[in-house]
Design an enzyme around this catalytic site. Structure first.
Site, mmCIF file in Angstrom:
data_model
loop_
_atom_site.group_PDB
_atom_site.id
_atom_site.type_symbol
_atom_site.label_atom_id
_atom_site.label_comp_id
_atom_site.label_asym_id
_atom_site.label_seq_id
_atom_site.Cartn_x
_atom_site.Cartn_y
_atom_site.Cartn_z
ATOM 1 N N HIS A 142 0.837 -1.203 0.000
ATOM 2 C CA HIS A 142 0.000 0.000 0.000
ATOM 3 C C HIS A 142 0.872 1.254 0.000
ATOM 4 O O HIS A 142 0.428 2.321 -0.434
ATOM 5 C CB HIS A 142 -0.910 0.028 1.235
ATOM 6 C CG HIS A 142 -1.965 -1.027 1.225
ATOM 7 N ND1 HIS A 142 -1.714 -2.320 1.607
ATOM 8 C CD2 HIS A 142 -3.277 -0.971 0.882
ATOM 9 C CE1 HIS A 142 -2.819 -3.027 1.517
ATOM 10 N NE2 HIS A 142 -3.782 -2.242 1.067
ATOM 11 N N ASP A 185 -4.495 -5.924 -7.876
ATOM 12 C CA ASP A 185 -4.708 -5.343 -6.550
ATOM 13 C C ASP A 185 -5.022 -3.872 -6.790
ATOM 14 O O ASP A 185 -4.901 -3.360 -7.916
ATOM 15 C CB ASP A 185 -3.466 -5.523 -5.682
ATOM 16 C CG ASP A 185 -3.806 -5.550 -4.187
ATOM 17 O OD1 ASP A 185 -4.885 -5.061 -3.819
ATOM 18 O OD2 ASP A 185 -2.977 -6.053 -3.404
#
Length: 985
Positions: free
Chosen positions: A224, A298
């Site tokens: 992230h 993702d």
């Protein structure tokens, strides 16, 4: 050819693991109809609409309407194909979802991250255990059921794809983002768990997603925030990280999520994200592994992809990529089907249209992905879309069956890692002085209260270590609970240095059981376990985890779990000692033992009716079945003044339950030893009865209430002044002295020798004129005298030594004022006929009071939980907590009606069900059942056939005995009827 060895290896296994057209993961049973629908929809779409299907946009139901209007614009004007929901609540999401679906020309494909349930993203929804906890379970059918029930929740909320299971193999304890989300570090265990979870979820009609391809388990960075590197060789990745994907693909995996990782052995371009790599997505996942399901990136907003900067022609000068456009296109050209959470979907769609027109995206490539998306939409029922119903939504997402499963999961997961000298499960409770000490920054109150159900446990606290060590000198067993936050799987789990220092010092001077309510990696910091006798890994600090861990420590449930990861130098993966339950009562949900919670809850209305109509100030109620307490509630107050609510730790005067809780088990033990016979006559058993009219009465007849004995003798009445009707100074003093030492109340002391007078009165009493069933207290006065003579101890000492302490019945005692605070003792009456005082902490029965509070027929105080332990011991044929108290055949002898043909229902000491229409039970119970009732409103009953224990404690005699409304309105037996009506299997 690039990567020749890896390609060759993958091709060799393709025939075994690839998905073929026959087992295509997105096909439905009516595949011809599915294909027809897909083709018709695709052919009717414009190029722009087809491209829009490739984008799945994030939506949060907690966002403002203005923010969500932007999503409506994307749906209407860009034709996006799906939504991935994030933070919010179930009702808000359901309403929003219905609105967004209504705005879409073609129903939207809905996805969520719900790895451990919808609560990963939504409030007011159910959280199942983390994957790491599930990884400790050896029974994979439970993991499959978890997947199914999470799938049911998703489907109820209109979610079609759950981005789960995580099949990353977490070989790096420092992994900041996977950790608890992984099933563990062993590839076979992770694969088995991932496969079971997938099968369960897909059986509920929700499509699974294995992530994070090609493996995020050995990273120390969070994708992230940056691009993590996986530095394993291609051989290692093939044999470990890709192993779960092969197995799941073969078994019908619907989709895969590709991670943003730097994997140099699979992608030679330095710093090139795996999600953008054609070699990783197409050559390996699609071609070599033969995966035909949907491939999701993702989230493309994650820094691991979004911050990618492509090098220029010279290999050095960075080339700036257009955010939300070029990254999306690169991901698609790599082989992904769905662009998840593009930074700018509008720009991305525009870029795709431009690429299509430039023939960078071919029609074949576009149709390949769009048709897969349409196939998935058909498979989840979007060809006949229906909006999400709001009625009962909260109840449907938080079901009893979910708690039932959670209980089973924790029972199977909790792991015993250290057990020196077989300390666990704790037995011989009469020898244990147990302290509980908390470490960590989260609450352990549930754990502590559960521990206290088994025996006396004190919570010891101190600000400084020296003070704590000093306090712990009074204890020989210390349970240390290390409690860390259960809010999410990323929360901190480490010991502080101060906590480790305290742990080592406590362990140096005490027998210690360390119970860790955090991820297993917490144990990495232990430098020594030499002085720690027991270590339990409970994985999480949830309410149910705390309850089940306490039950495991005391042997109510078996130890079954196996460590899913290596935890420091002492515990390799797979560690875990097992042991069986030692037949203590456990605690759980009715459905675990074939009872219906909703039906059982009807008891509440009857109990409240009794309290509200002043039949008793308060009630303790307990129901157990098959060794598990499934209902334990309190109602009302100690008195009608409503100052003290009834609590679980409050003790009641159980009145005549004393007969089966104190006198009877001692006698049964002696009978089993051959020290006494049921056919023994009083004249031979006790010399003082040799020349009395009772010499030929046998124990069998006496305890069957079939011996012509008087029902009751009001011994106290003869000690009252004939005029004032108050205690006669001849027999009583207001202060204790050597001659007046029998404490009736704290201001009334009876003459010592009058206890002997009571026995004389019984010996000299007349028998009834004819032999018939007649309930009598007198046998228990007689047997008390016998038992105390046999053991040369008081009945109080005998019961404590032989039963209560070892059973962990630490709330059961005579003369509770010597043990408990008055605020924990329920009063029984305002006496205006003998003691002229509130009877509080003293036995209600006058005859027992005249024996110093210790009677064979009355005098015991207890709570419902302790009474249930003794009744369960009977139900288990005299066995409890790993110890045999009474022989099985002895229990059978005493639980027999010997005079039923004489219209006498009684067993030996035990009451039994009625022979006709009226009696002590609901009439809906087996004839093998047994129990007793008490004058104060108490009732305890056990049924061997249905394995049910029922305990009802009350003080209906407060403030005055008066009419027994509990009996008149059949409150106790009506509750018993409801218990039996709640049996479902």
């Amino acid at each position: 050819m690039r990567y020749p060895s890896l390609i060759l290896l993958f091709v060799l296994v393709q025939m075994t693991f690839a998905q073929t057209e026959d087992n295509h993961p997105l096909y439905t049973q009516d595949v011809m109809a599915q294909q027809k629908w897909v083709d018709s929809i695709y052919n009717a779409m414009s190029v722009e609409e087809r491209i829009g299907q490739l984008f799945m946009v994030q939506v949060m139901s907690e966002n403002s309407d203005k923010v969500n209007e932007e999503v409506v614009d994307l749906i209407k004007n860009e034709g996006i194909g799906g939504i991935i929901y994030s933070k919010g609540g179930p009702y808000r999401q359901a309403r929003l979802n219905n609105q967004l679906q209504a705005a879409s020309k073609l129903p939207l494909l809905i996805g969520m991250d719900a790895e451990w349930g919808l609560s990963m993203r939504l409030d007011s929804t159910y959280a199942f255990p983390w994957n790491m906890t599930l990884g400790a379970i050896t029974d994979n059918t439970l993991v499959e059921q978890t997947g199914r029930q999470i799938g049911e929740h998703c489907k109820r909320l209109g979610v079609h794809f759950n981005f789960a299971p995580v099949v990353d193999i977490n070989t790096n304890p420092k992994n900041p983002i996977i950790g608890n989300r992984s099933f563990g570090e062993d590839r076979d265990n992770v694969t088995a768990k991932g496969l079971a979870f997938m099968k369960g979820m897909q059986s509920a009609g929700v499509l699974a997603n294995a992530k994070h391809f090609p493996g995020h388990g050995d990273t120390e960075d969070d994708s992230h925030k940056t691009l993590p590197t996986v530095s394993f060789s291609e051989k290692r990745i093939d044999s470990v990280e890709l192993y779960p994907y092969r197995k799941l693909i073969k078994e019908g995996l619907s989709s895969v999520m590709v991670a943003h990782l730097n994997v140099p052995s699979l992608e030679k371009r330095r710093g090139f994200p795996s999600s953008l790599s054609k070699h990783i997505v197409t050559d390996i996942l699609k071609d070599s592994l033969g995966f035909k399901g949907l491939i999701f990136t993702d989230a493309l907003t994650m820094k691991g992809a979004a911050d990618y900067v492509e090098k220029g022609v010279d290999g050095l000068t960075p080339k700036t990529l257009e955010k939300g456009g070029e990254i999306d296109l690169m991901a698609f050209l790599a082989g992904n089907d769905v662009m998840l959470m593009s930074e700018d979907p509008k720009k991305g769609i525009a870029k795709f249209i431009e690429a299509y027109k430039a023939e960078i995206i071919t029609e074949e490539r576009l149709s390949h992905s769009v048709k897969k998306i349409l196939m998935a939409k058909y498979k989840v029922g979007l060809h006949k879309y229906a909006p999400v119903g709001l009625y009962n939504l909260d109840k449907d997402l938080n079901r009893i069956k979910d708690d039932v499963l959670y209980e089973a999961l924790m029972e199977n997961a909790i792991t015993v890692l250290e057990n020196k000298n077989s300390l666990l499960p704790l037995r011989d409770l009469e020898t244990k002085n147990i302290a509980y000490v908390t470490l960590g920054d989260a609450s352990g109150s549930t754990f502590y209260h559960e521990l206290k159900k088994y025996t006396k446990v004190h919570h010891i606290k101190a600000d400084k270590l020296d003070g704590l060590i000093s306090k712990l000198q009074n204890y020989n067993t210390v349970i240390i609970g290390f409690h860390k936050s259960n809010d999410n799987p990323w929360k901190g789990y480490k010991f502080k240095e101060k906590e480790l220092a305290w742990l080592y010092e406590i362990a140096r001077t005490n027998t210690v059981i360390l119970d860790v309510f955090a991820r297993p990696y917490a144990l990495n910091d232990l430098r020594s376990i030499e002085n720690i006798e027991g270590i339990v890994m409970s994985y999480q600090n949830s309410k149910i985890a705390q309850e089940k861990s306490a039950q495991l420590i005391f042997g109510s449930i078996s130890a079954l779990g196996k460590l899913p990861v290596s935890a420091g130098e002492f515990f390799p993966v797979g560690s875990g000692e097992t042991y069986n339950s030692i037949s203590n009562l456990s605690y759980g949900l009715p459905e675990r033992v074939g009872m219906d919670s909703e039906l059982l809850s009807r008891i509440d209305s009857v109990a409240n009716y009794a309290v509200n109509n002043r039949m008793t100030p308060g009630i303790q109620l307990l129901v157990a079945r098959k060794g598990k307490v499934i209902y334990n509630k309190n109602f009302g107050y100690h008195t009608y003044e409503k100052k003290n609510k009834v609590d679980f730790d409050d003790v009641y005067d159980v009145a005549s339950l004393t007969k089966i809780l104190a006198t009877l088990p001692i006698l049964m033990e002696l009978e089993g030893q051959g020290s006494v016979s049921l056919d023994a006559k009083l004249g031979r058993l006790m010399a003082e009865y040799k020349n009395t009219n009772k010499k030929d009465i046998t124990i069998k007849k006496m305890l069957s209430h079939y011996a012509q004995l008087k029902p009751w003798i009001p011994f106290y009445y003869a000690t009252l002044d004939s005029v004032t009707k108050k205690p006669d100074p001849k027999y009583y003093r207001t202060k204790r002295s050597k001659a007046f030492d029998v404490e009736v109340t704290n201001s009334l002391f009876m003459r010592n020798d009058y206890k002997d007078s009571i026995q004389e009165i019984i010996k000299e009493s007349e028998l009834l004129s004819r032999l018939r069933y007649r309930y009598s207290d007198l046998p228990y006065y007689i047997l008390k005298e016998y038992l105390e003579g046999f053991y040369d101890k008081s009945l109080h000492e005998i019961t404590q030594d032989r039963y209560y302490r070892s059973l962990g019945a630490n709330y059961t005692t005579y003369n509770p004022r010597n043990v408990f605070s008055l605020k924990d003792i329920v009063p029984t009456e305002v006496d205006n006929y003998y003691r002229y005082n509130k009877v509080h902490g003293y036995v209600h029965d006058m005859g027992a009071a005249m024996q110093g509070g210790i009677g064979g027929h009355a005098g015991v105080f207890s709570n419902a939980n302790d009474v249930a332990k003794i009744m369960q011991m009977y139900l288990q044929s005299g066995f409890y907590g790993g110890k045999r108290y009474i022989k099985s055949k002895t229990i059978d002898k005493f639980n027999t009606c010997y005079y039923c043909e004489k219209d006498n229902r009684r067993g030996i000491g035990f009451d039994k069900p009625q022979l006709g229409d009226e009696g002590p039970t609901c009439g809906c119970i087996s004839m093998t059942s047994f129990g007793h009732s008490g004058f104060t409103g108490t009732y305890a009953w056990a049924d061997p056939e249905e394995e049910i224990v029922y305990v009802f404690l009350a003080n209906r005699t407060y403030p005055e005995a008066g009419k027994n409304l509990l009996l008149r309105e059949n409150i106790r037996t009506e509750i018993q009827r409801l218990i039996y009506e709640a049996i479902i299997e």
